[in-house]
Design an enzyme around this catalytic site. Structure first.
Site, short mmCIF file in Angstrom:
data_model
loop_
_atom_site.label_atom_id
_atom_site.label_comp_id
_atom_site.label_asym_id
_atom_site.label_seq_id
_atom_site.Cartn_x
_atom_site.Cartn_y
_atom_site.Cartn_z
N ASP A 184 62.88 -7.39 -15.95
CA ASP A 184 63.19 -5.96 -16.45
C ASP A 184 64.25 -5.38 -16.11
O ASP A 184 64.32 -4.79 -14.91
CB ASP A 184 61.82 -5.21 -16.56
CG ASP A 184 61.87 -4.08 -17.63
OD1 ASP A 184 62.88 -3.25 -17.91
OD2 ASP A 184 60.87 -3.99 -18.38
N ILE A 197 60.87 0.11 -13.00
CA ILE A 197 59.62 0.69 -13.51
C ILE A 197 60.06 1.86 -14.47
O ILE A 197 60.94 2.69 -14.43
CB ILE A 197 58.87 1.55 -12.44
CG1 ILE A 197 58.43 0.56 -11.43
CG2 ILE A 197 57.70 2.15 -12.83
CD1 ILE A 197 57.89 1.15 -9.97
N HIS A 198 59.35 1.76 -15.66
CA HIS A 198 59.47 2.85 -16.72
C HIS A 198 57.89 2.68 -17.39
O HIS A 198 56.95 2.26 -17.02
CB HIS A 198 60.63 2.44 -17.75
CG HIS A 198 60.59 1.05 -18.11
ND1 HIS A 198 59.79 0.61 -19.34
CD2 HIS A 198 61.01 -0.02 -17.75
CE1 HIS A 198 59.78 -0.65 -19.50
NE2 HIS A 198 60.67 -1.03 -18.54
N GLY A 199 58.03 3.57 -18.67
CA GLY A 199 56.73 3.71 -19.17
C GLY A 199 55.93 2.45 -19.65
O GLY A 199 54.82 2.25 -19.43
N ALA A 238 54.74 1.33 -16.04
CA ALA A 238 53.83 2.16 -15.43
C ALA A 238 52.64 2.36 -16.04
O ALA A 238 51.72 2.50 -15.49
CB ALA A 238 54.56 3.21 -15.09
#
Length: 163
Positions: A8, A12-14, A17
Site C-alpha cells: 500500500d 497507514i490510513h483508514g 487502521a
C-alpha cells in the site's frame, strides 16, 4: 504469524487502521519500510495513525524479517504494510513460512511514474514492467497473493487480474 502483508503506497490510513485491523484482529501492525524507520518524524506519525486496538511498529525491512521470524512472535497476529513490491518480495522470501497472505491494496498511483504507462490490475493497483518481474519472483514463494481493497469486498487472486 503475519496474517496479512499489504502492499500500500499510503502506509497507514483508514482502510488499514480501521477495516483491516478490525477484520483480522491484528495485535501488531507493522510498517516495514527503511525510509520510515530511519525517520523519527515518519515513525511518530505512523504510530499515531495506527489503530488503538493493536501495537503499531515501524521497522526496516531487515528488522521486520527478524521480528517476523522470531519464535516469540509465532502466535502473535501481525499485519505488515509495505509500500513497494521489492520490499514485499524481500519479506516474502525472508519469512516465507510466517507470511500467510499478500494483499495488493493501493499501489502504483502514488509511488512515481506515469500511471498511463502502467498496467491497470484494478482501480487501485497499477504496475510497470519492473513490478511484473518482481511479482513473478513473489509468486515463487507460494504465498497466496490477492487484490482486495477492503475486507468486505470481493477478493480476486493476483493470477486472475493478471490475465
Amino acid at each position: 504469524m503475519v496474517k496479512l502483508m499489504r502492499v500500500d503506497d499510503r502506509r497507514i490510513h483508514g482502510q488499514v487502521a480501521i477495516a483491516w485491523s478490525k477484520a483480522l484482529e491484528f495485535k501488531v501492525l507493522m510498517v516495514a519500510n527503511d525510509e520510515s524507520a530511519a525517520s523519527k518524524t515518519q515513525t511518530m506519525a505512523l504510530k499515531m495513525a495506527g489503530p488503538p486496538s493493536s501495537k503499531t511498529t515501524v521497522q526496516s525491512i531487515e528488522q521486520a524479517i527478524k521480528t517476523i521470524n522470531d519464535p516469540r512472535t509465532a502466535n502473535t497476529v501481525i499485519g505488515v504494510i509495505v509500500t513497494n513490491l521489492k520490499d514485499a518480495l524481500a519479506i516474502a522470501q525472508g519469512a516465507t513460512d510466517q507470511v500467510k497472505r499478500i494483499n495488493f491494496g493501493n499501489y502504483g498511483r502514488l509511488n512515481g511514474g506515469d500511471v498511463s504507462q502502467k498496467k491497470k490490475l484494478s482501480d487501485n493497483v497499477y504496475v510497470d514492467e519492473e513490478d511484473l518481474k518482481v511479482i513473478e519472483e513473489m509468486k515463487k514463494t507460494g504465498i497466496p497473493i490477492d487484490v482486495q481493497l477492503l475486507p468486505y469486498m470481493a477478493m480476486v487472486t493476483l493470477d486472475d487480474v493478471l490475465k
